[in-house]
Scaffold this active site. Sequence first.
Site, mmCIF file in Angstrom:
data_model
loop_
_atom_site.group_PDB
_atom_site.id
_atom_site.type_symbol
_atom_site.label_atom_id
_atom_site.label_comp_id
_atom_site.label_asym_id
_atom_site.label_seq_id
_atom_site.Cartn_x
_atom_site.Cartn_y
_atom_site.Cartn_z
ATOM 1 C CG LEU A 40 1.958 -2.697 0.533
ATOM 2 C CD1 LEU A 40 1.919 -4.189 0.229
ATOM 3 C CD2 LEU A 40 2.944 -1.985 -0.396
ATOM 4 C CB SER A 41 -3.003 0.849 -2.248
ATOM 5 O OG SER A 41 -2.795 -0.300 -3.044
ATOM 6 C CD GLU A 42 -7.273 -1.824 -0.541
ATOM 7 O OE1 GLU A 42 -7.527 -2.403 0.545
ATOM 8 O OE2 GLU A 42 -7.880 -0.806 -0.929
ATOM 9 C CB THR A 43 -2.932 -5.649 3.835
ATOM 10 O OG1 THR A 43 -1.759 -4.828 3.745
ATOM 11 C CG2 THR A 43 -2.541 -7.012 4.390
#
Length: 278
Positions: A49-52
């Site tokens: 994902l774009s961020e974790t």
Amino acid sequence: MTIGRQPLAFHQVDAFTDRVFAGNPAAVYVLDAWPDDATLAALAAEHNLSETAFVVPGAHARHELRWFTPTVEVELCGHATLASAHVLLNERTGHDAPLTFVTRFAGELGVDARDGRLWLDLPARIATPVERDMADVATALGGRPIEWQAATNYLAVFETAAEVAALAPDMRALARHSARTHLGFIATAAADDGVHDFVSRFFAPGHGVDEDPVTGSAHCTLAPYWAQHLGRTELAARQISARGGELLCRVDGDRVHVGGQAVTFCSGTTYLPEDGHS
């Protein structure tokens, strides 16, 4: 924390939206203590994902927070901060707003709950005009901005929202520019829908994210820019990615307050190798 064969719970949250399949998804892990950085990076790469986000709760509503894209740790992420607060307040017990997140690079970030939204207290990142010729970057971006500025990202200002919506960047070329400057690319224009004040898109191929669906941290630059140009400190914004997202912004000196909603998409369990990482 012993994590070898122990299950590690996570939640996936869609941020800056009130419905699933919209906004910006982030995976959130609430940990007892920090594993090694290789494990954090491997988890983020696996989620892709774009961020974790990774949270280690502390006393007195002060919690350590870090964010990883699939390829790098980042200095600041708004949507994954919103997602982390949503998880603590809605999926876990023993947490109440306001919250304070202690970060490695962005200082302390506050999150409060009011008016049906979570409000992030983020640092303002004021853009200044870019002096160098940006024609090569404009070609990679796929449009002709009327203005270039930069802070922690490039800010490309367009004449119309339709131009921003129509952008089809050359991601490889943008990634090459990003490799030299370590900056992402914000495209923005005044809104024309009678609801929002401005629209934006955000591209960060050099950080493993071609287009970020909704970027809270970009509004640390967008909100001060549009506050100055529109003559008011309270603004309604929409990020016009394919998924789309809604943000309210309030500029307060050297801080930007960004309000949004979030919804849990799924919860699950990760099982790590015996040594804690691959």
